[in-house]
Design an enzyme around this catalytic site. Structure first.
Site, PDB file in Angstrom:
ATOM      1  N   HIS A 182      25.693 -35.291 -54.067  1.00  0.00           N
ATOM      2  CA  HIS A 182      24.973 -36.473 -53.577  1.00  0.00           C
ATOM      3  C   HIS A 182      25.531 -37.745 -54.222  1.00  0.00           C
ATOM      4  O   HIS A 182      25.741 -38.761 -53.548  1.00  0.00           O
ATOM      5  CB  HIS A 182      23.481 -36.356 -53.915  1.00  0.00           C
ATOM      6  CG  HIS A 182      22.761 -35.273 -53.165  1.00  0.00           C
ATOM      7  ND1 HIS A 182      22.835 -35.152 -51.799  1.00  0.00           N
ATOM      8  CD2 HIS A 182      21.942 -34.278 -53.592  1.00  0.00           C
ATOM      9  CE1 HIS A 182      22.094 -34.121 -51.412  1.00  0.00           C
ATOM     10  NE2 HIS A 182      21.555 -33.575 -52.483  1.00  0.00           N
ATOM     11  N   HIS A 229      25.103 -29.591 -57.529  1.00  0.00           N
ATOM     12  CA  HIS A 229      24.387 -30.072 -56.344  1.00  0.00           C
ATOM     13  C   HIS A 229      24.228 -31.585 -56.375  1.00  0.00           C
ATOM     14  O   HIS A 229      24.565 -32.289 -55.402  1.00  0.00           O
ATOM     15  CB  HIS A 229      23.013 -29.399 -56.277  1.00  0.00           C
ATOM     16  CG  HIS A 229      22.206 -29.792 -55.081  1.00  0.00           C
ATOM     17  ND1 HIS A 229      22.247 -29.091 -53.895  1.00  0.00           N
ATOM     18  CD2 HIS A 229      21.328 -30.822 -54.879  1.00  0.00           C
ATOM     19  CE1 HIS A 229      21.449 -29.664 -53.017  1.00  0.00           C
ATOM     20  NE2 HIS A 229      20.878 -30.721 -53.589  1.00  0.00           N
ATOM     21  N   GLU A 230      23.731 -32.100 -57.481  1.00  0.00           N
ATOM     22  CA  GLU A 230      23.460 -33.533 -57.564  1.00  0.00           C
ATOM     23  C   GLU A 230      24.742 -34.354 -57.597  1.00  0.00           C
ATOM     24  O   GLU A 230      24.766 -35.486 -57.108  1.00  0.00           O
ATOM     25  CB  GLU A 230      22.600 -33.838 -58.797  1.00  0.00           C
ATOM     26  CG  GLU A 230      21.226 -33.163 -58.801  1.00  0.00           C
ATOM     27  CD  GLU A 230      20.396 -33.475 -57.574  1.00  0.00           C
ATOM     28  OE1 GLU A 230      20.647 -34.512 -56.920  1.00  0.00           O
ATOM     29  OE2 GLU A 230      19.487 -32.692 -57.256  1.00  0.00           O
TER      30      GLU A 230
END
Length: 423
Positions: A23, A19-20
């Protein structure tokens, strides 16, 4: 217990990193400086710096974050009177600023700050070595680092590399990139699972009857039958069929099936079992299995879409129907589910990993301040208004959303503890 803890950390770690990283990758592509990429929360254990980003491993394996330049909760202001030590480069510009007592700069010059700007003008005015007879002016390098109070060294955040300086489409993509990565992770893991299992569950209404303890088999339903409806409600796919059956525990039902293009109707009573603290109906059937190579290859996509549809339907029913904390689960519930998943070996862990990744993606899209969906909503409002929401308003909205999420997390965690350990 040890196995469960290890699996929990690995599964949660894979999901958080995926997920990170979404980003992180999109931010870098958009010219936004990523100051820190953290796996875990709380006190830092170790950190490593590369390409202007500090990669941190923190104590609590309950999440992570990507800290971008210009984050609303950042405060890099060095207040007047603050003692720091600075390192000067060959061009007489400050290359590193130390504000921590836990970390010493090699050849650091002690300075008492009088005035500083690390965003626009990039300078520090102060007294060197406590000599207040001469105010010195230092130029700060654009790529200088700052050692924070906890000893973590990160890049300073000049205006041109801050999040708000990026174009709106790039900011929107950066905000949803984590969710996108979790969808991709689910597809990959479900595809791997399809090959590990030797097939993929079909998403249509064709069923396989379990060999034992099946009221459907006892009533006359056979493997390969397609269940067309339950009590008059059409069931064109497995998700609809499963939800209809789960909503009817210990109830007499009429089931219409298609068998070799002929329709038959069966009447029998469902069984029930406890799931997440409530009764659900079951009749002893499972999804049909597609064992073809093509089915396995595209199984990750079909299973992800099918599971996402189920999660969205469940989420919608929570919004429009009777809401219960038992419908939600926090870290305690995830840990308990991890324990159950490990009992099914690699298959169980892979299925749990994919489901949890997909779950996180969908939850993060909810337009609540503090979640990725909330940030995206602010971006959409900015696009409509042709100007961003004021920083003060955004901070207030984010704090309200964060407070709501924290309260909900406390309630869910206590409910999970009661549900799994006190009853």
């Amino acid at each position: 217990m040890i196995t469960t803890i290890i699996v929990f950390i690995i599964v949660f770690g894979i999901i958080v990193i995926s997920h990170e990283f979404g980003h992180y990758y999109m931010a870098k592509k958009s010219g936004i400086m990523v100051r820190e990429f953290s796996v875990g929360m709380g006190p830092k254990l170790v950190y490593y710096r590369k390409n202007n980003t500090t990669f941190t491993l923190r104590l609590l394996p309950l999440g992570g974050y990507v800290r971008m330049a210009g984050d609303a909760d950042e405060d890099d202001e060095i207040k007047p009177g603050t003692p720091v030590s600075v390192q000067i480069g060959s061009d007489n510009k400050i290359t590193s600023i130390n504000t921590s007592n836990k970390h010493q700069l090699f050849n650091g010059i002690p300075v008492t700050v009088v005035k500083a700007d690390l965003v626009d003008k990039l300078f520090i005015d102060g007294y060197e070595n406590g000599d207040e007879s001469e105010l010195k002016h230092y130029v700060v390098d654009h790529d200088a680092t700052i050692v924070e109070n906890d000893g973590t060294e990160v890049q300073i955040a000049p205006r041109d590399v801050q999040f708000q300086s990026a174009k709106l489409p790039n900011r929107m993509l950066t905000n949803v990139a984590g969710v996108f990565n979790n969808f991709i992770l689910a597809i990959i893991v479900y595809t791997i699972l399809a090959f590990v299992q030797g097939g993929v569950a079909m998403t249509n209404n064709q069923v396989t009857v379990l060999p034992s303890n099946s009221v459907a088999r006892d009533a006359g339903i056979k493997s390969g039958d397609k269940i067309l409806s339950v009590d008059g409600t059409k069931t064109p796919d497995w998700n609809t069929l499963a939800m209809e059956l789960q909503a009817k525990p210990d109830k007499k039902i009429n089931v219409k099936v298609d068998r070799n293009s002929q329709q038959k109707t069966f009447t029998f009573k469902t069984k029930s079992q406890k799931s997440n603290g409530k009764k659900v109906g079951l009749i002893g059937i499972s999804q049909g299995i597609d064992r073809s190579f093509t089915g396995k290859l595209f199984g990750g996509v079909t299973t992800t879409l099918s599971t996402a549809k189920t999660l969205l339907a469940a989420l919608w029913s929570m919004v429009t129907g009777h809401f219960s904390l038992n419908d939600l689960g926090g870290p305690v519930a995830i840990f308990a589910t991890t324990s159950q998943a490990t009992k099914f070996g690699v298959d169980g862990v892979l299925r749990f990993l994919a489901f949890l990744s997909l779950n996180l993606a969908i939850i993060n899209l909810i337009p609540i301040p503090g979640l990725d969906g909330g940030k995206l909503l602010l971006n959409i409002i900015e696009a409509i208004r042709k100007k961003p929401v004021s920083e003060q308003t955004e901070t207030v909205i984010t704090l309200i959303g964060f407070g709501f999420l924290m309260l909900l997390m406390i309630l869910v965690t206590w409910n999970d503890i009661s549900r799994y350990f006190l009853h």
